[in-house]
Design an enzyme around this catalytic site. Structure first.
Site, PDB file in Angstrom:
ATOM      1  N   GLU A 117      33.400   5.901 -30.324  1.00 55.42           N
ATOM      2  CA  GLU A 117      32.024   6.378 -30.249  1.00 55.42           C
ATOM      3  C   GLU A 117      31.203   5.670 -31.311  1.00 55.42           C
ATOM      4  O   GLU A 117      31.673   5.454 -32.437  1.00 55.42           O
ATOM      5  CB  GLU A 117      31.944   7.895 -30.483  1.00 55.42           C
TER       6      GLU A 117
ATOM      7  N   HIS B 198      37.272  11.062 -37.116  1.00 55.81           N
ATOM      8  CA  HIS B 198      35.828  10.838 -37.222  1.00 55.81           C
ATOM      9  C   HIS B 198      35.432  10.349 -38.613  1.00 55.81           C
ATOM     10  O   HIS B 198      36.030  10.743 -39.614  1.00 55.81           O
ATOM     11  CB  HIS B 198      35.066  12.129 -36.921  1.00 55.81           C
TER      12      HIS B 198
END
Length: 328
Positions: free
Chosen positions: A107, A38
């Site tokens: 994402e 992330h």
């Protein structure tokens, strides 16, 4: 035999802590460890987002036998696939063959930071298909030139290539992704215990002459704590984003967006989807859904940095013993 894993959740812990947890998880008896990748946490209260590849290099050096996965990397926007291929090859050498490259279509939360916009899911899947093809070429160690629809590679070669190459596991969720990635990837990643997806994956591979029975790697959040009320509160504070489902989670761009989207999620809503508290049987029953759906590997996410050491010291071994006795 079903394998049980531990999640190195980069969104909720700093890099040094993650390496320490990786060592403790191996000592506790987990079979494998997966790491998220992330640029941002889901919610500001999680508070972390160290670079997964740097951290995994340290984990590879600090551990001995546990398998390692990215779960998952998006090799299409924030990273060029040639860069991911180099990172994966290097990590595989450091890990002495223990690493599997888990990839997905990404994402918005993480990929928007490079300012390229956010493509539709179909386009993202097509980009991932091309990226996997490029990485496969580079893993041979040969000189690669590529000019595709989405990527270009100019006279690239990996000079340090691991013996045996790098396994690739692809994250899928529906029929189109199964159709695209079953012939390209070695293993399947899915975050919902959907037997239909697993069966279609095996069928799609057999239809192309590939081995049908490969590893199916899932992930399930838990929030173990001797105090159930504290566990529910922590799960709600840091994991209520999970209630949105991946169709929503893939598209929101910021922690503020996730805070707004989940403002009406109640603690009891979170507790209904995540086993919270000291009851190990509740965790086993949750994992059983994955086992029954055909998953060979299930990684647990212990929610929150707070209490992680206690979970690994007090709960991990009895939980693994119970999981192996009942589901192994």
């Amino acid at each position: 035999m079903t394998r049980f894993g531990y999640t190195l959740m980069t969104e909720q812990s700093g890099p040094k802590q993650l390496v320490e947890y990786a060592v403790s998880a191996e000592q506790a008896g987990f079979d494998f460890e997966v790491s998220s990748d992330h640029f941002s946490p889901w919610l500001s209260s999680q508070g972390h987002a160290p670079n997964a590849w740097t951290m995994l290099g340290a984990v590879a050096h600090a551990t001995q036998n546990v398998e390692l996965f990215t779960y998952v990397t998006c090799p299409t926007m924030r990273y060029h696939p040639a860069v991911v291929a180099q990172q994966a090859a290097t990590l595989q050498i450091l890990a002495d063959g223990r690493f599997t490259l888990g990839v997905g279509s990404g994402e918005n939360l993480n990929e928007h930071v490079v300012g390229k916009g956010w493509p539709t899911i179909a386009r993202r899947q097509d980009m991932l298909r091309e990226a996997i093809q490029i990485m496969r070429e580079l893993f041979t160690g040969d000189l690669v030139d590529w000019k595709g629809e989405y990527f270009e590679v100019d006279s690239a070669r990996l000079w340090d290539v691991p013996e045996g190459g790098v396994r690739i596991a692809a994250a899928v969720s529906g029929d189109r992704s199964v159709e695209i990635f079953a012939p390209l990837a070695d293993d399947l990643i899915a975050v919902q215990p959907d037997k239909d997806v697993v069966d279609k994956w095996h069928e799609a591979r057999r239809a192309t002459g590939l081995p049908g029975d490969v590893r199916v790697v899932g992930q399930m959040p838990i929030c173990w704590d001797p105090d159930r009320e504290a566990a529910v509160g922590r799960a709600h504070d840091q994991f209520r984003w999970f209630a949105g489902g991946w169709a929503v989670n893939a598209d929101l761009p910021t922690t503020a967006g996730f805070a707004g989207a989940t403002q009406f999620v109640r603690p009891e809503d979170t507790a209904s989807s995540i086993p919270c508290g000291p009851d190990l049987d509740a965790i086993v029953e949750g994992v059983r859904e994955y086992k029954d759906a055909g998953f060979t590997d299930i990684a647990l996410v212990q929610v929150g940095d707070e209490g992680q050491d206690r979970f690994l010291a007090e709960a991990a071994q009895p939980l693994l013993s119970k999981l192996r006795d009942e589901l192994g």
